[in-house]
Design an enzyme around this catalytic site. Structure first.
Site, PDB file in Angstrom:
ATOM      1  N   ILE A 179       0.906 209.208  46.081  1.00 61.59           N
ATOM      2  CA  ILE A 179       0.774 208.286  44.927  1.00 61.59           C
ATOM      3  C   ILE A 179       1.172 208.982  43.620  1.00 61.59           C
ATOM      4  O   ILE A 179       1.658 208.328  42.697  1.00 61.59           O
ATOM      5  CB  ILE A 179      -0.647 207.704  44.857  1.00 61.59           C
ATOM      6  CG1 ILE A 179      -0.659 206.462  43.963  1.00 61.59           C
ATOM      7  CG2 ILE A 179      -1.681 208.747  44.394  1.00 61.59           C
ATOM      8  CD1 ILE A 179      -1.801 205.529  44.204  1.00 61.59           C
TER       9      ILE A 179
ATOM     10  N   ASP B 234      -7.920 211.814  43.767  1.00 62.50           N
ATOM     11  CA  ASP B 234      -8.461 212.264  42.470  1.00 62.50           C
ATOM     12  C   ASP B 234      -7.961 213.673  42.156  1.00 62.50           C
ATOM     13  O   ASP B 234      -7.445 213.955  41.060  1.00 62.50           O
ATOM     14  CB  ASP B 234      -9.990 212.246  42.568  1.00 62.50           C
ATOM     15  CG  ASP B 234     -10.692 212.130  41.214  1.00 62.50           C
ATOM     16  OD1 ASP B 234     -11.930 212.153  41.198  1.00 62.50           O
ATOM     17  OD2 ASP B 234      -9.997 212.009  40.202  1.00 62.50           O
TER      18      ASP B 234
HETATM   19  N1  APR Z   1      -1.423 209.968  47.694  1.00 65.15           N
HETATM   20  C1  APR Z   1      -1.789 208.830  48.354  1.00 65.15           C
HETATM   21  N2  APR Z   1      -2.900 208.745  49.124  1.00 65.15           N
HETATM   22  C2  APR Z   1      -3.661 209.853  49.232  1.00 65.15           C
HETATM   23  C3  APR Z   1      -3.361 211.064  48.570  1.00 65.15           C
HETATM   24  C4  APR Z   1      -2.172 211.089  47.779  1.00 65.15           C
HETATM   25  N3  APR Z   1      -1.794 212.196  47.118  1.00 65.15           N
HETATM   26  N4  APR Z   1      -4.345 211.978  48.876  1.00 65.15           N
HETATM   27  C5  APR Z   1      -5.213 211.352  49.694  1.00 65.15           C
HETATM   28  N5  APR Z   1      -4.806 210.086  49.932  1.00 65.15           N
HETATM   29  C6  APR Z   1      -5.430 209.043  50.748  1.00 65.15           C
HETATM   30  C7  APR Z   1      -6.455 209.474  51.754  1.00 65.15           C
HETATM   31  O1  APR Z   1      -5.825 209.915  52.951  1.00 65.15           O
HETATM   32  C8  APR Z   1      -7.210 208.160  51.951  1.00 65.15           C
HETATM   33  O2  APR Z   1      -6.460 207.320  52.834  1.00 65.15           O
HETATM   34  O3  APR Z   1      -6.132 208.184  49.855  1.00 65.15           O
HETATM   35  C9  APR Z   1      -7.170 207.501  50.567  1.00 65.15           C
HETATM   36  C10 APR Z   1      -8.473 207.626  49.761  1.00 65.15           C
HETATM   37  O4  APR Z   1      -9.042 208.883  50.021  1.00 65.15           O
HETATM   38  P1  APR Z   1      -9.864 209.702  48.891  1.00 65.15           P
HETATM   39  O5  APR Z   1      -8.902 210.268  47.927  1.00 65.15           O
HETATM   40  O6  APR Z   1     -10.769 210.614  49.634  1.00 65.15           O
HETATM   41  O7  APR Z   1     -10.691 208.601  48.102  1.00 65.15           O
HETATM   42  P2  APR Z   1     -12.068 207.866  48.485  1.00 65.15           P
HETATM   43  O8  APR Z   1     -12.246 207.708  49.938  1.00 65.15           O
HETATM   44  O9  APR Z   1     -12.061 206.649  47.607  1.00 65.15           O
HETATM   45  O10 APR Z   1     -13.187 208.877  47.981  1.00 65.15           O
HETATM   46  C11 APR Z   1     -13.343 209.088  46.597  1.00 65.15           C
HETATM   47  O11 APR Z   1     -13.193 211.437  46.853  1.00 65.15           O
HETATM   48  O12 APR Z   1     -11.667 212.747  45.839  1.00 65.15           O
HETATM   49  C12 APR Z   1     -12.959 212.302  45.776  1.00 65.15           C
HETATM   50  O13 APR Z   1     -13.465 212.355  43.449  1.00 65.15           O
HETATM   51  C13 APR Z   1     -13.204 211.494  44.536  1.00 65.15           C
HETATM   52  O14 APR Z   1     -15.562 211.467  44.899  1.00 65.15           O
HETATM   53  C14 APR Z   1     -14.388 210.686  44.976  1.00 65.15           C
HETATM   54  C15 APR Z   1     -14.069 210.396  46.427  1.00 65.15           C
END
Ligand code: APR
Length: 164
Positions: free
Chosen positions: A11, A34
């Site tokens: 993303i 994040d």
């Molecule tokens: N681009 C696109 N998708 C991504 C990327 C990236 N660079 N990195 C991870 N993902 C995907 C993951 O594989 C998952 O399918 O994004 C989706 C959401 O995963 P998370 O980032 O772990 O988000 P979430 O499940 O909403 O958890 C949020 O995680 O990073 C911490 O600070 C954040 O505490 C919060 C929690």
């Protein structure tokens, strides 16, 4: 009528007006999306988040809410941070996951954005089952009133779940 795309990718590489961050309520960074957004976006993003915490969002961003910051070194113009619900087997938090999409779109449109990229919110660290998250996300962005919505999925399984 919005064009809705489903792509496999990172993303942080998307050339759209708004990139949606799957944040946590602290707004001060984390792992997954994040972590990637803050790493690639640089200090300007965190500085803007800190200002939000020092102001209107003193208590942090509530689950389902959304707020914009500049995108720093990212190709996007803004990052819209939203806090997804953590999966619960006993409590139905679907409306909160839908709110993440509705509120991110509302903020993006208020900025005049014409294109927005969503990750698979809550399906990573927050453990939401991918198929169910896909159903909620697709329903939430119907008739969104923005030109382009791009779901950016990080693996084939998630792409296949989100793509109708
Ligand atoms: N681009 C696109 N998708 C991504 C990327 C990236 N660079 N990195 C991870 N993902 C995907 C993951 O594989 C998952 O399918 O994004 C989706 C959401 O995963 P998370 O980032 O772990 O988000 P979430 O499940 O909403 O958890 C949020 O995680 O990073 C911490 O600070 C954040 O505490 C919060 C929690």
């Amino acid at each position: 009528m919005a064009t809705i795309e489903y792509v496999l990718g990172d993303i942080t590489e998307q050339e759209v007006d708004v990139i949606v961050n799957a944040a946590n309520s602290s707004l001060l960074g984390g792992g997954g999306v994040d972590g990637a957004i803050h790493r690639k976006g640089g200090p300007e993003v965190l500085d803007a988040c800190r200002k939000l915490r020092a102001g209107h969002y003193g208590g942090g961003l509530k689950t389902g809410q959304a707020v914009a910051t500049p995108a720093g070194r990212l190709k996007a113009r803004w990052v819209v941070h939203t806090v997804g619900p953590v999966w619960s087997a006993t409590e139905d938090r679907s409306a909160l996951l839908a709110d993440c999409h509705h509120n991110a779109l509302k903020v993006a449109k208020s900025l005049g954005a014409r294109s927005i990229a969503f990750p698979a919110i809550s399906t990573g660290i927050y453990r939401w089952p991918v198929e169910d998250a896909a159903r909620i996300a697709n329903a939430a962005v119907r008739d969104a009133g923005i030109e382009l919505i791009r779901f950016v999925l990080f693996d084939e399984k998630t792409l296949n779940a989100y793509r109708p």
